[in-house]
Design a protein around this motif. Structure first.
Motif, mmCIF file in Angstrom:
data_model
loop_
_atom_site.group_PDB
_atom_site.id
_atom_site.type_symbol
_atom_site.label_atom_id
_atom_site.label_comp_id
_atom_site.label_asym_id
_atom_site.label_seq_id
_atom_site.Cartn_x
_atom_site.Cartn_y
_atom_site.Cartn_z
ATOM 1 N N ALA A 157 49.594 -15.075 -31.839
ATOM 2 C CA ALA A 157 48.611 -14.603 -30.865
ATOM 3 C C ALA A 157 47.306 -14.317 -31.600
ATOM 4 O O ALA A 157 47.316 -13.883 -32.759
ATOM 5 C CB ALA A 157 49.111 -13.344 -30.167
ATOM 6 N N LEU A 158 46.182 -14.582 -30.939
ATOM 7 C CA LEU A 158 44.876 -14.462 -31.578
ATOM 8 C C LEU A 158 44.010 -13.465 -30.823
ATOM 9 O O LEU A 158 43.945 -13.500 -29.587
ATOM 10 C CB LEU A 158 44.168 -15.824 -31.605
ATOM 11 C CG LEU A 158 44.924 -16.970 -32.279
ATOM 12 C CD1 LEU A 158 44.177 -18.285 -32.096
ATOM 13 C CD2 LEU A 158 45.118 -16.693 -33.763
ATOM 14 N N LEU A 159 43.345 -12.597 -31.559
ATOM 15 C CA LEU A 159 42.391 -11.652 -30.988
ATOM 16 C C LEU A 159 41.010 -12.047 -31.495
ATOM 17 O O LEU A 159 40.710 -11.912 -32.687
ATOM 18 C CB LEU A 159 42.728 -10.219 -31.422
ATOM 19 C CG LEU A 159 44.172 -9.755 -31.176
ATOM 20 C CD1 LEU A 159 44.364 -8.329 -31.671
ATOM 21 C CD2 LEU A 159 44.546 -9.879 -29.706
ATOM 22 N N ILE A 189 36.647 -19.420 -38.356
ATOM 23 C CA ILE A 189 37.346 -19.980 -37.202
ATOM 24 C C ILE A 189 38.165 -21.197 -37.616
ATOM 25 O O ILE A 189 39.309 -21.368 -37.179
ATOM 26 C CB ILE A 189 36.347 -20.336 -36.089
ATOM 27 C CG1 ILE A 189 35.697 -19.064 -35.536
ATOM 28 C CG2 ILE A 189 37.026 -21.111 -34.962
ATOM 29 C CD1 ILE A 189 34.575 -19.315 -34.544
ATOM 30 N N ALA A 190 37.598 -22.033 -38.486
ATOM 31 C CA ALA A 190 38.315 -23.220 -38.953
ATOM 32 C C ALA A 190 39.606 -22.824 -39.665
ATOM 33 O O ALA A 190 40.656 -23.455 -39.483
ATOM 34 C CB ALA A 190 37.421 -24.033 -39.885
ATOM 35 N N ILE A 191 39.546 -21.780 -40.492
ATOM 36 C CA ILE A 191 40.740 -21.324 -41.210
ATOM 37 C C ILE A 191 41.779 -20.786 -40.235
ATOM 38 O O ILE A 191 42.977 -21.081 -40.341
ATOM 39 C CB ILE A 191 40.360 -20.251 -42.252
ATOM 40 C CG1 ILE A 191 39.501 -20.869 -43.357
ATOM 41 C CG2 ILE A 191 41.608 -19.610 -42.851
ATOM 42 C CD1 ILE A 191 38.870 -19.841 -44.287
ATOM 43 N N VAL A 192 41.343 -19.977 -39.266
ATOM 44 C CA VAL A 192 42.268 -19.396 -38.288
ATOM 45 C C VAL A 192 42.937 -20.494 -37.461
ATOM 46 O O VAL A 192 44.147 -20.442 -37.205
ATOM 47 C CB VAL A 192 41.528 -18.388 -37.390
ATOM 48 C CG1 VAL A 192 42.358 -18.025 -36.164
ATOM 49 C CG2 VAL A 192 41.185 -17.136 -38.180
ATOM 50 N N LEU A 193 42.170 -21.499 -37.044
ATOM 51 C CA LEU A 193 42.757 -22.589 -36.260
ATOM 52 C C LEU A 193 43.725 -23.412 -37.101
ATOM 53 O O LEU A 193 44.794 -23.812 -36.614
ATOM 54 C CB LEU A 193 41.652 -23.475 -35.688
ATOM 55 C CG LEU A 193 40.785 -22.860 -34.591
ATOM 56 C CD1 LEU A 193 39.693 -23.827 -34.163
ATOM 57 C CD2 LEU A 193 41.635 -22.450 -33.384
ATOM 58 N N ALA A 194 43.373 -23.671 -38.360
ATOM 59 C CA ALA A 194 44.278 -24.421 -39.238
ATOM 60 C C ALA A 194 45.576 -23.649 -39.442
ATOM 61 O O ALA A 194 46.673 -24.215 -39.447
ATOM 62 C CB ALA A 194 43.604 -24.696 -40.572
ATOM 63 N N ALA A 223 39.199 -25.904 -26.472
ATOM 64 C CA ALA A 223 40.136 -27.026 -26.414
ATOM 65 C C ALA A 223 41.282 -26.822 -27.402
ATOM 66 O O ALA A 223 42.444 -27.111 -27.094
ATOM 67 C CB ALA A 223 39.412 -28.338 -26.706
ATOM 68 N N ALA A 224 40.964 -26.298 -28.580
ATOM 69 C CA ALA A 224 42.001 -26.069 -29.585
ATOM 70 C C ALA A 224 42.975 -24.992 -29.133
ATOM 71 O O ALA A 224 44.192 -25.123 -29.321
ATOM 72 C CB ALA A 224 41.361 -25.673 -30.910
ATOM 73 N N LEU A 225 42.459 -23.918 -28.539
ATOM 74 C CA LEU A 225 43.334 -22.837 -28.084
ATOM 75 C C LEU A 225 44.279 -23.322 -26.982
ATOM 76 O O LEU A 225 45.475 -22.998 -26.987
ATOM 77 C CB LEU A 225 42.496 -21.669 -27.565
ATOM 78 C CG LEU A 225 41.615 -20.959 -28.598
ATOM 79 C CD1 LEU A 225 40.776 -19.875 -27.919
ATOM 80 C CD2 LEU A 225 42.450 -20.356 -29.720
ATOM 81 N N VAL A 226 43.749 -24.103 -26.053
ATOM 82 C CA VAL A 226 44.579 -24.616 -24.966
ATOM 83 C C VAL A 226 45.617 -25.589 -25.509
ATOM 84 O O VAL A 226 46.791 -25.561 -25.117
ATOM 85 C CB VAL A 226 43.703 -25.282 -23.889
ATOM 86 C CG1 VAL A 226 44.576 -25.982 -22.846
ATOM 87 C CG2 VAL A 226 42.814 -24.248 -23.213
ATOM 88 N N ALA A 227 45.212 -26.464 -26.435
ATOM 89 C CA ALA A 227 46.149 -27.432 -27.017
ATOM 90 C C ALA A 227 47.258 -26.732 -27.789
ATOM 91 O O ALA A 227 48.417 -27.170 -27.772
ATOM 92 C CB ALA A 227 45.396 -28.395 -27.931
ATOM 93 N N LEU A 228 46.927 -25.648 -28.472
ATOM 94 C CA LEU A 228 47.920 -24.890 -29.218
ATOM 95 C C LEU A 228 48.885 -24.149 -28.305
ATOM 96 O O LEU A 228 50.022 -23.865 -28.676
ATOM 97 C CB LEU A 228 47.231 -23.869 -30.127
ATOM 98 C CG LEU A 228 46.635 -24.373 -31.428
ATOM 99 C CD1 LEU A 228 45.696 -23.337 -32.015
ATOM 100 C CD2 LEU A 228 47.750 -24.694 -32.421
ATOM 101 N N GLY A 229 48.426 -23.803 -27.117
ATOM 102 C CA GLY A 229 49.231 -22.974 -26.235
ATOM 103 C C GLY A 229 49.266 -21.524 -26.688
ATOM 104 O O GLY A 229 50.187 -20.779 -26.353
#
Length: 411
Positions: A352-354, A333-338, A372-378
């Motif tokens: 887009a993320l699945l 998850i950390a890699i995908v968010l980065a 929170a990260a997903l919302v911040a990223l839009g």
């Protein structure tokens, strides 16, 4: 018949049509929002458990809840087939056809979608070509025109996914890690998919000629020259992204562990020691020198298809494969968010993320951090789970749907 108009899926028994409902205001404001990759309408025909279904959403995260086997992952698989490749299950195309009596099927499976890209909305249609001899050929149409190859999808809908099957990504063979990395690369470099397809095709043709024997040396040399050019470009793109991801991961703070990333492979080692053109020459010479041994083994022993993505848990320095299952999931998850942050910084829009059944294995702190990260990223993230309570942190920020017996309902 392949559907090309997402607004008109094949009608019939079991037709499911769902709109976002409470998101109407948000949908009406879409034109004022940045253009982010997103599925706006998805229509399925004879796809897995769905006879006919249509789902309309907006850019916000989408939460799908329901019992196991209800059809949640099938929806994510359909979206994953809007990108090049075999989708998140890597299934044979014939395996995707809905299991039902022929009298109740309209033909091979088909997907029609209206997607938002960085430059505007596009209609994508794709499905199995029932007329092909093997039944394993996929048709792709973009705005009604037949695409030359699946690789054309790469520039339209950058997609990254995590599935429960990927929980063993660090424990199993290197192939899964290469595929994971290549999906991350494609979201930055759409040409990576076409180069990969050309490299794989040339490698298969070279292997066939070596196996049969008596091949024209000139034809082998031409194949090896193409493999060297495409192979080094593939390796260079991976190398560039891994270096950037390693820096991005190191800079992150929060409840997800920092990941240390590196590449391991013969071509990767050469690229670190010499220019790309010299590396191409080196790979071409190596392929030529190994024709006999490759013919005997039936395996192409050199090339970027032998590379591996190495990941370590930064706080402990431990190899990811030695970490607990929970920490391995958190590293992914950390890699995908980065990666999503890098993409957003570079282009103004994340992929887009699945995220299939991701939340179930996170504690409350990490679930909250992920949301929170997903919302911040839009980002338009599609999340699945069995319990709606797991997604309470997305209340007001996401679109919620319930899936039961291949029926989709809002709320």
């Amino acid at each position: 018949m392949l559907a090309t108009d997402p607004g008109a899926p094949a009608a019939g028994r079991g037709d499911t049509r769902v709109a976002a409902g409470s998101g109407d205001t948000y949908i009406n404001d879409r034109e004022a929002m940045p253009l982010r990759p997103a599925v706006l309408r998805l229509a399925l025909t004879d796809f897995r458990c769905y006879e006919a279904a249509r789902l309309e959403v907006d850019q916000r995260p989408v939460v799908l809840t329901g019992a196991n086997g209800a059809g949640k992952t099938n929806l994510l698989e359909a979206i994953s087939l809007l990108a090049p490749g075999r989708g998140l299950r890597r299934a044979k195309l014939t395996e995707i056809d809905r299991r039902a009596p022929a009298s109740r099927r309209s033909g091979a499976w088909a997907i029609a979608a209206r997607v938002q890209t960085g430059t505007g909305e596009v209609q994508i249609g794709t499905g199995r070509d029932a007329a092909s001899a093997s039944g394993e050929r996929r048709i792709v149409r973009i705005d009604g025109a037949k695409a030359k190859s699946q690789a054309e999808l790469a520039s339209l809908m950058p997609l990254v996914w995590l599935t429960p099957q990927m929980d063993r990504l660090f424990l199993e063979g290197s192939g899964g890690r290469r595929r994971f990395l290549d999906r991350l690369v494609v979201s930055f470099d759409a040409g990576h998919a076409a180069r990969h397809a050309a490299y794989d095709q040339a490698m298969r043709e070279r292997a066939r000629l070596l196996r049969e024997g008596g091949a024209d040396p000139g034809w082998l040399a031409a194949l090896e020259e193409g493999m060297a050019a495409d192979g080094v470009a593939i390796a260079a793109a991976r190398r560039d992204l891994v270096a950037r991801l390693d820096i991005a991961c190191a800079a992150e703070t929060g409840p997800f562990p920092r990941a240390l990333l590196a590449l391991e492979g013969e071509v990767d080692l050469w690229l670190g020691a010499m220019p790309a053109l010299a590396t191409e020459d080196q790979l071409r010479r190596r392929l030529e020198a190994m024709r006999r041994s490759d013919a005997e083994s039936g395996v192409t022993a050199s090339g970027p298809h032998r590379s591996d993505l190495l990941v370590r848990h930064a706080p402990s320095g431990m190899e990811a494969a030695l970490c607990s299952t929970g920490e391995q999931k958190a590293l992914l998850i950390a890699i995908v968010l980065a990666h999503a942050r890098l993409k957003a910084q570079a282009t103004g829009a994340p992929p887009a993320l699945l995220l299939d059944e991701v939340a179930a294995h996170l504690d409350a702190t990490r679930r909250g951090a992920l949301y929170a990260a997903l919302v911040a990223l839009g980002a338009q993230a599609w999340l699945t789970g069995t319990e709606p309570a797991l997604f309470a942190g997305l209340a007001g920020a996401a679109q919620f749907f319930t899936v039961a017996d291949a029926t989709i309902t809002a709320g």
